[in-house]
Design a protein around this motif. Sequence first.
Motif, short mmCIF file in Angstrom:
data_model
loop_
_atom_site.label_atom_id
_atom_site.label_comp_id
_atom_site.label_asym_id
_atom_site.label_seq_id
_atom_site.Cartn_x
_atom_site.Cartn_y
_atom_site.Cartn_z
N LEU A 10 40.81 58.71 30.02
CA LEU A 10 40.14 57.79 30.93
C LEU A 10 39.82 56.47 30.25
N ILE A 14 41.85 53.47 32.25
CA ILE A 14 41.12 52.58 33.15
C ILE A 14 41.38 51.11 32.84
N VAL A 18 43.12 48.53 35.51
CA VAL A 18 42.29 47.46 36.08
C VAL A 18 42.75 46.07 35.61
N ILE A 57 47.34 54.03 35.77
CA ILE A 57 46.94 54.90 36.88
C ILE A 57 47.32 56.35 36.59
N VAL A 60 44.90 57.76 34.08
CA VAL A 60 43.61 58.07 34.70
C VAL A 60 43.70 59.37 35.49
#
Length: 70
Positions: A10, A14, A18, A57, A60
């Motif tokens: 994670l 992330i 982002v 993605i 994640v």
Amino acid sequence: MYLGLALLLLAVGIPHAVWPYEIGRFGERLDSIGSKRAWSEVEPAEWNVKLTRAVGIGTVVLGLIELLTG
């Protein structure tokens, strides 16, 4: 151990999901070391930004799966 792996996935995924442009630009700047181009002139290609976001993605999703099942 599984919690640590999930949190690592994670923590890496992330930012890639982002801020893919910034991550791609940083990678391109690292690649340009030794080149005669200035760092301010280096830009990532569109495919690189899209790939960075997709990998982020995916990372994640794997982190969430690991977190929920581990």
